[in-house]
Design a protein around this motif. Sequence first.
Motif, PDB file in Angstrom:
ATOM      1  N   LYS A 123       0.826  -1.205   0.000  1.00  0.00           N
ATOM      2  CA  LYS A 123       0.000   0.000   0.000  1.00  0.00           C
ATOM      3  C   LYS A 123       0.872   1.272   0.000  1.00  0.00           C
ATOM      4  O   LYS A 123       0.533   2.244  -0.673  1.00  0.00           O
ATOM      5  CB  LYS A 123      -0.934   0.007   1.200  1.00  0.00           C
ATOM      6  CG  LYS A 123      -1.904   1.144   1.177  1.00  0.00           C
ATOM      7  CD  LYS A 123      -2.925   1.028   2.284  1.00  0.00           C
ATOM      8  CE  LYS A 123      -3.929   2.167   2.166  1.00  0.00           C
ATOM      9  NZ  LYS A 123      -4.937   2.086   3.211  1.00  0.00           N
ATOM     10  N   ALA A 124       1.966   1.251   0.727  1.00  0.00           N
ATOM     11  CA  ALA A 124       2.838   2.419   0.795  1.00  0.00           C
ATOM     12  C   ALA A 124       3.493   2.743  -0.544  1.00  0.00           C
ATOM     13  O   ALA A 124       3.642   3.903  -0.904  1.00  0.00           O
ATOM     14  CB  ALA A 124       3.925   2.204   1.851  1.00  0.00           C
ATOM     15  N   VAL A 125       3.840   1.717  -1.308  1.00  0.00           N
ATOM     16  CA  VAL A 125       4.563   1.939  -2.567  1.00  0.00           C
ATOM     17  C   VAL A 125       3.605   2.013  -3.749  1.00  0.00           C
ATOM     18  O   VAL A 125       3.693   2.928  -4.573  1.00  0.00           O
ATOM     19  CB  VAL A 125       5.619   0.833  -2.792  1.00  0.00           C
ATOM     20  CG1 VAL A 125       6.260   0.962  -4.153  1.00  0.00           C
ATOM     21  CG2 VAL A 125       6.661   0.884  -1.698  1.00  0.00           C
ATOM     22  N   TYR A 126       2.691   1.065  -3.856  1.00  0.00           N
ATOM     23  CA  TYR A 126       1.839   0.992  -5.027  1.00  0.00           C
ATOM     24  C   TYR A 126       0.492   1.709  -4.847  1.00  0.00           C
ATOM     25  O   TYR A 126      -0.214   1.956  -5.806  1.00  0.00           O
ATOM     26  CB  TYR A 126       1.551  -0.471  -5.403  1.00  0.00           C
ATOM     27  CG  TYR A 126       2.791  -1.220  -5.817  1.00  0.00           C
ATOM     28  CD1 TYR A 126       3.444  -0.929  -7.011  1.00  0.00           C
ATOM     29  CD2 TYR A 126       3.310  -2.238  -5.026  1.00  0.00           C
ATOM     30  CE1 TYR A 126       4.564  -1.624  -7.405  1.00  0.00           C
ATOM     31  CE2 TYR A 126       4.439  -2.947  -5.406  1.00  0.00           C
ATOM     32  CZ  TYR A 126       5.054  -2.636  -6.599  1.00  0.00           C
ATOM     33  OH  TYR A 126       6.172  -3.319  -6.976  1.00  0.00           O
ATOM     34  N   GLY A 127       0.127   1.985  -3.610  1.00  0.00           N
ATOM     35  CA  GLY A 127      -1.113   2.695  -3.354  1.00  0.00           C
ATOM     36  C   GLY A 127      -2.329   1.818  -3.220  1.00  0.00           C
ATOM     37  O   GLY A 127      -3.448   2.302  -3.156  1.00  0.00           O
ATOM     38  N   TYR A 128      -2.170   0.509  -3.170  1.00  0.00           N
ATOM     39  CA  TYR A 128      -3.312  -0.374  -2.973  1.00  0.00           C
ATOM     40  C   TYR A 128      -2.926  -1.519  -2.056  1.00  0.00           C
ATOM     41  O   TYR A 128      -1.762  -1.785  -1.817  1.00  0.00           O
ATOM     42  CB  TYR A 128      -3.851  -0.919  -4.299  1.00  0.00           C
ATOM     43  CG  TYR A 128      -2.882  -1.810  -5.046  1.00  0.00           C
ATOM     44  CD1 TYR A 128      -2.834  -3.179  -4.788  1.00  0.00           C
ATOM     45  CD2 TYR A 128      -2.022  -1.292  -6.007  1.00  0.00           C
ATOM     46  CE1 TYR A 128      -1.950  -3.996  -5.477  1.00  0.00           C
ATOM     47  CE2 TYR A 128      -1.143  -2.105  -6.700  1.00  0.00           C
ATOM     48  CZ  TYR A 128      -1.112  -3.442  -6.430  1.00  0.00           C
ATOM     49  OH  TYR A 128      -0.237  -4.253  -7.101  1.00  0.00           O
ATOM     50  N   GLN A 129      -3.938  -2.173  -1.543  1.00  0.00           N
ATOM     51  CA  GLN A 129      -3.715  -3.290  -0.639  1.00  0.00           C
ATOM     52  C   GLN A 129      -4.486  -4.471  -1.160  1.00  0.00           C
ATOM     53  O   GLN A 129      -5.653  -4.359  -1.509  1.00  0.00           O
ATOM     54  CB  GLN A 129      -4.212  -2.891   0.754  1.00  0.00           C
ATOM     55  CG  GLN A 129      -3.854  -3.836   1.843  1.00  0.00           C
ATOM     56  CD  GLN A 129      -4.201  -3.244   3.209  1.00  0.00           C
ATOM     57  OE1 GLN A 129      -4.649  -2.117   3.310  1.00  0.00           O
ATOM     58  NE2 GLN A 129      -4.039  -4.025   4.229  1.00  0.00           N
ATOM     59  N   SER A 130      -3.841  -5.615  -1.237  1.00  0.00           N
ATOM     60  CA  SER A 130      -4.558  -6.803  -1.735  1.00  0.00           C
ATOM     61  C   SER A 130      -4.871  -7.752  -0.618  1.00  0.00           C
ATOM     62  O   SER A 130      -4.372  -7.704   0.451  1.00  0.00           O
ATOM     63  CB  SER A 130      -3.715  -7.525  -2.778  1.00  0.00           C
ATOM     64  OG  SER A 130      -2.517  -7.998  -2.236  1.00  0.00           O
TER      65      SER A 130
END
Length: 74
Positions: free
Chosen positions: A67-74
């Motif tokens: 989330k911190a790098v790509y902006g999403y959480q899977s």
Amino acid sequence: MVFASDILNGRSYATKRAEDGFFAALVRKVHLRREYNKTRNELASLSDRSLADLGISRGEITAISRKAVYGYQS
């Protein structure tokens, strides 16, 4: 600018721009992946006590890094 060698080789300006786009995207992806690995490794190197102080469990490290790098959480 189109160079004579590009014209003789059949490569147009549009083709060169498309290749620039591909390589630029590739470089961005490699950079993001390195940032993700760095973030994940730094969080993983913390002690359980330090993670608890931050309100993070060891199982959340991957999701938080993503989330911190790509902006999403899977």
